[in-house]
Scaffold this motif. Structure first.
Motif, short mmCIF file in Angstrom:
data_model
loop_
_atom_site.label_atom_id
_atom_site.label_comp_id
_atom_site.label_asym_id
_atom_site.label_seq_id
_atom_site.Cartn_x
_atom_site.Cartn_y
_atom_site.Cartn_z
N UNK A 170 36.31 36.81 37.39
CA UNK A 170 35.39 36.26 38.38
C UNK A 170 35.59 36.95 39.72
N UNK A 171 36.85 37.06 40.14
CA UNK A 171 37.14 37.70 41.42
C UNK A 171 36.67 39.15 41.44
N UNK A 172 36.92 39.86 40.33
CA UNK A 172 36.53 41.27 40.26
C UNK A 172 35.01 41.44 40.31
N UNK A 206 34.04 41.52 31.07
CA UNK A 206 35.26 42.03 31.69
C UNK A 206 36.49 41.30 31.14
N UNK A 207 36.39 39.97 31.02
CA UNK A 207 37.52 39.17 30.53
C UNK A 207 37.92 39.57 29.12
N UNK A 208 36.94 39.86 28.28
CA UNK A 208 37.23 40.22 26.90
C UNK A 208 37.90 41.59 26.79
N UNK A 209 37.79 42.39 27.82
CA UNK A 209 38.41 43.71 27.81
C UNK A 209 39.84 43.68 28.35
N UNK A 210 40.22 42.56 28.98
CA UNK A 210 41.57 42.46 29.54
C UNK A 210 42.57 42.08 28.46
N UNK A 211 43.72 42.70 28.50
CA UNK A 211 44.81 42.35 27.58
C UNK A 211 45.83 41.45 28.25
N UNK A 212 45.77 41.40 29.57
CA UNK A 212 46.64 40.52 30.34
C UNK A 212 45.87 40.04 31.56
N UNK A 213 46.05 38.81 31.99
CA UNK A 213 46.85 37.74 31.39
C UNK A 213 46.12 37.10 30.23
N UNK A 214 46.79 36.20 29.51
CA UNK A 214 46.17 35.49 28.41
C UNK A 214 45.50 34.21 28.92
N UNK A 215 44.59 33.68 28.08
CA UNK A 215 44.02 32.37 28.38
C UNK A 215 43.03 32.40 29.54
N UNK A 216 42.81 31.24 30.17
CA UNK A 216 41.78 31.10 31.20
C UNK A 216 41.99 31.98 32.43
N UNK A 244 28.56 36.52 48.57
CA UNK A 244 29.86 36.33 47.94
C UNK A 244 30.44 34.94 48.22
N UNK A 245 30.31 34.47 49.45
CA UNK A 245 30.87 33.16 49.79
C UNK A 245 30.21 32.06 48.96
N UNK A 246 28.89 32.15 48.79
CA UNK A 246 28.18 31.16 47.99
C UNK A 246 28.55 31.28 46.52
#
Length: 300
Positions: free
Chosen positions: A174-176, A157-167, A237-239
């Protein structure tokens, strides 16, 4: 090391979000000062970078030096694995899990000094690598961790995002992923022993760290001839939200949903989702993962 020996240099100028643009000039200058001949590889994209590394190794250089983050190291490892060409690393990435797990210098200046000293003195350290194979695919080598499940989905998922940059991309991913949390069924074959289970994460470590310093396989040793396996079973989810902080302290292995093993060979069968290796997109399931002892020579 003979004067005039060629050293191939692979650089990712965007590593570390482009903040270390002068590091390549330092690498080239230090190599020349040591009477070595740096050859910077043309690497406009991932595929051509990979081919440039392989072509360079075919010429038997004194070393292949990766200037970048874990992704750059991963590309270089594909070319030098199982050869006599040693790998040097100048870390300028955001995570730098490979050098961090091995205790190599994390600051570029110290890393350059150490690799030039190792080159001129003929100093090498030999470590194991992991190798993944799958139907119809070329073998994929990894130096840190190969993972399947939640963490691989977060990377995807992170690699498909164009925003935001970096960590922050990973924080959002993670949240998604936790919002739609669901375990997967696997069949694992651990050194010939078959186990069927449901898990959130299956992580296979040659070294301890991934994800910017998370010791998912805290006792992994890249010189012991085996891979460490960490399995995180179904959790709520909490764990799942708490698991990252537990993992930072290597306390996750004490959780009842977590089991650890050591294996020489592991088969992972399941839905044809992508694995991730060294933080890079890897082979889809099913894969066979094995430890290949002494398959990487490091300038260290």
């Amino acid at each position: 090391m003979n004067d005039g020996a060629e050293v191939a240099v692979l650089v990712n100028p965007t590593a570390g979000r482009g903040r270390r643009g002068g590091v390549l000039a330092d690498v080239v200058g230090r190599l020349r000062a040591a009477r070595l001949v740096p050859r910077v590889l043309a690497a406009p994209d991932r595929e051509r970078a990979q081919q440039a590394c392989r072509d360079a190794v075919d010429r038997s250089p004194a070393a292949l030096v990766a200037v970048g983050g874990d992704g750059t190291v991963h590309l270089a490892v594909q070319a030098v694995a199982g050869t006599d060409v040693p790998l040097g690393v100048v870390p300028i990435g955001t995570g730098n899990d490979f050098v961090g797990a091995l205790g190599l210098p994390l600051e570029p200046e110290a890393a350059i000094k150490a690799l030039v000293a190792a080159l001129t003195q003929g100093q090498r350290t030999v470590i194991d690598l992991g190798r993944a194979t799958g139907p119809g695919a070329d073998p994929l080598w990894f130096g840190t961790v190969l993972s399947a499940g939640l963490d691989a989905s977060i990377n995807e998922r992170a690699n498909q995002l164009r925003w935001p940059k970096g960590p922050r991309r990973y924080d959002l991913s993670i949240l998604a992923e936790i919002a739609q949390l669901a375990p997967h069924d696997y069949k694992l074959v651990l050194d010939g022993e078959t186990r069927e289970l449901t898990a959130m994460i299956v992580a296979v470590g040659n070294t301890a760290r991934y994800g910017g310093g998370l010791p998912v396989c805290p006792t992994a040793d890249p010189t012991d001839g085996v891979l460490d396996l960490t399995i995180i079973g179904p959790i709520g989810r909490a764990t799942a939200v708490k698991m990252k902080s537990l993992m930072r302290k290597a306390k996750h292995v004490e959780h009842p949903a977590v089991s650890t093993h050591r294996v020489r060979t592991l088969e992972i069968h399941g839905e044809p989702r992508r694995t991730y290796a060294d933080g890079e997109r890897g082979l889809p399931l099913p894969v066979t993962v094995e430890c290949v002892p002494g398959s990487l020579q490091l300038l260290a």
